[in-house]
Design a protein around this motif. Sequence first.
Motif, PDB file in Angstrom:
ATOM      1  N   MET A  62       0.850  -1.205   0.000  1.00 13.42           N
ATOM      2  CA  MET A  62       0.000   0.000   0.000  1.00 13.42           C
ATOM      3  C   MET A  62       0.885   1.256   0.000  1.00 13.42           C
ATOM      4  N   GLU A  63       0.401   2.321  -0.663  1.00 10.43           N
ATOM      5  CA  GLU A  63       1.161   3.569  -0.692  1.00 10.43           C
ATOM      6  C   GLU A  63       1.253   4.196   0.689  1.00 10.43           C
ATOM      7  N   LYS A  64       0.126   4.259   1.382  1.00 12.62           N
ATOM      8  CA  LYS A  64       0.095   4.806   2.742  1.00 12.62           C
ATOM      9  C   LYS A  64      -0.321   3.691   3.686  1.00 12.62           C
ATOM     10  N   GLN A  65       0.332   3.646   4.824  1.00 15.29           N
ATOM     11  CA  GLN A  65       0.070   2.598   5.799  1.00 15.29           C
ATOM     12  C   GLN A  65      -0.919   3.071   6.868  1.00 15.29           C
ATOM     13  N   ILE A  66      -1.437   2.119   7.616  1.00 17.15           N
ATOM     14  CA  ILE A  66      -2.275   2.431   8.772  1.00 17.15           C
ATOM     15  C   ILE A  66      -1.376   3.038   9.839  1.00 17.15           C
ATOM     16  N   THR A  67      -1.853   4.090  10.458  1.00 13.61           N
ATOM     17  CA  THR A  67      -1.081   4.727  11.531  1.00 13.61           C
ATOM     18  C   THR A  67      -1.868   4.657  12.824  1.00 13.61           C
ATOM     19  N   ILE A  91     -11.449  -7.562  11.566  1.00  7.16           N
ATOM     20  CA  ILE A  91     -11.391  -7.665  13.020  1.00  7.16           C
ATOM     21  C   ILE A  91     -10.047  -7.125  13.504  1.00  7.16           C
ATOM     22  N   VAL A  92     -10.085  -6.460  14.662  1.00  8.41           N
ATOM     23  CA  VAL A  92      -8.884  -5.943  15.307  1.00  8.41           C
ATOM     24  C   VAL A  92      -8.649  -6.791  16.551  1.00  8.41           C
ATOM     25  N   SER A  93      -7.491  -7.438  16.619  1.00  8.54           N
ATOM     26  CA  SER A  93      -7.146  -8.284  17.764  1.00  8.54           C
ATOM     27  C   SER A  93      -6.061  -7.597  18.575  1.00  8.54           C
ATOM     28  N   ARG A 126       2.811  -3.208  27.162  1.00 11.07           N
ATOM     29  CA  ARG A 126       2.972  -3.614  25.758  1.00 11.07           C
ATOM     30  C   ARG A 126       1.744  -4.357  25.254  1.00 11.07           C
ATOM     31  N   TRP A 127       1.339  -4.023  24.028  1.00 10.62           N
ATOM     32  CA  TRP A 127       0.231  -4.680  23.332  1.00 10.62           C
ATOM     33  C   TRP A 127       0.684  -4.999  21.918  1.00 10.62           C
ATOM     34  N   ASN A 128       0.193  -6.089  21.380  1.00 10.76           N
ATOM     35  CA  ASN A 128       0.378  -6.414  19.962  1.00 10.76           C
ATOM     36  C   ASN A 128      -0.970  -6.240  19.284  1.00 10.76           C
ATOM     37  N   ILE A 129      -1.013  -5.364  18.295  1.00 14.64           N
ATOM     38  CA  ILE A 129      -2.247  -5.112  17.550  1.00 14.64           C
ATOM     39  C   ILE A 129      -2.145  -5.826  16.204  1.00 14.64           C
ATOM     40  N   THR A 130      -3.164  -6.609  15.867  1.00 13.06           N
ATOM     41  CA  THR A 130      -3.246  -7.262  14.564  1.00 13.06           C
ATOM     42  C   THR A 130      -4.588  -6.907  13.954  1.00 13.06           C
ATOM     43  N   LYS A 138      -9.864  -8.378  -1.468  1.00 15.74           N
ATOM     44  CA  LYS A 138      -8.429  -8.529  -1.232  1.00 15.74           C
ATOM     45  C   LYS A 138      -8.164  -8.467   0.273  1.00 15.74           C
ATOM     46  N   LYS A 139      -7.394  -9.425   0.779  1.00 14.67           N
ATOM     47  CA  LYS A 139      -7.137  -9.504   2.220  1.00 14.67           C
ATOM     48  C   LYS A 139      -5.862  -8.756   2.581  1.00 14.67           C
ATOM     49  N   TYR A 140      -5.920  -8.124   3.759  1.00 16.49           N
ATOM     50  CA  TYR A 140      -4.803  -7.357   4.283  1.00 16.49           C
ATOM     51  C   TYR A 140      -4.580  -7.758   5.738  1.00 16.49           C
ATOM     52  N   ARG A 141      -3.337  -7.583   6.183  1.00 14.36           N
ATOM     53  CA  ARG A 141      -3.017  -7.857   7.590  1.00 14.36           C
ATOM     54  C   ARG A 141      -1.980  -6.837   8.044  1.00 14.36           C
ATOM     55  N   PHE A 142      -2.316  -6.138   9.124  1.00 14.58           N
ATOM     56  CA  PHE A 142      -1.432  -5.123   9.695  1.00 14.58           C
ATOM     57  C   PHE A 142      -1.083  -5.559  11.103  1.00 14.58           C
ATOM     58  N   LYS A 143       0.206  -5.552  11.442  1.00 10.75           N
ATOM     59  CA  LYS A 143       0.651  -5.923  12.775  1.00 10.75           C
ATOM     60  C   LYS A 143       1.541  -4.829  13.321  1.00 10.75           C
ATOM     61  N   LYS A 144       1.352  -4.535  14.607  1.00  8.47           N
ATOM     62  CA  LYS A 144       2.186  -3.503  15.246  1.00  8.47           C
ATOM     63  C   LYS A 144       2.260  -3.781  16.734  1.00  8.47           C
ATOM     64  N   GLN A 145       3.420  -3.515  17.300  1.00 11.05           N
ATOM     65  CA  GLN A 145       3.590  -3.583  18.745  1.00 11.05           C
ATOM     66  C   GLN A 145       3.547  -2.155  19.272  1.00 11.05           C
TER      67      GLN A 145
END
Length: 148
Positions: A62-67, A91-93, A126-130, A138-145
Amino acid sequence: MKINWGMGLVIVMTLFIGFISFFVYRMTTDHNLEHDLVTEGYYQKEMELQGNIYAQQNTAAMEKQITGIKNKMGYLLQFPEGFDPHKIKGIVSLYRPSNKKLDFEIPLELTDSNLLIPGSRLLEGRWNITIDWEYEGKKYRFKKQITY
């Protein structure tokens, strides 16, 4: 009574076996030492790995990412403006590595390009967001700590 080297060897071996037996008993009966797998359904999630890899590649392209931004009300996730928020479903986990009882999920149904995770549900640490989401098939997956 005089202890010769043979008797000393038997005493040392008996004490060593007793020492090891004590720790084996203690480890199997102490409930404070119980540890689970990282997630429930670990092996099932392993089978889904390749689909997750493709979804993460779609997100990276993607050109711009989730922030994400921490604010007074919680943690605000901002989706790129090029996507129609009404077509984004998923879904946001949120996973807390230190305590699985704090893990939770939020359905992803947007009216605008922002999603607020309420601060009342997030403890400091600390949290891990997925974010697993789909847009126009089209499926997408965003992961961030994050540290909240």
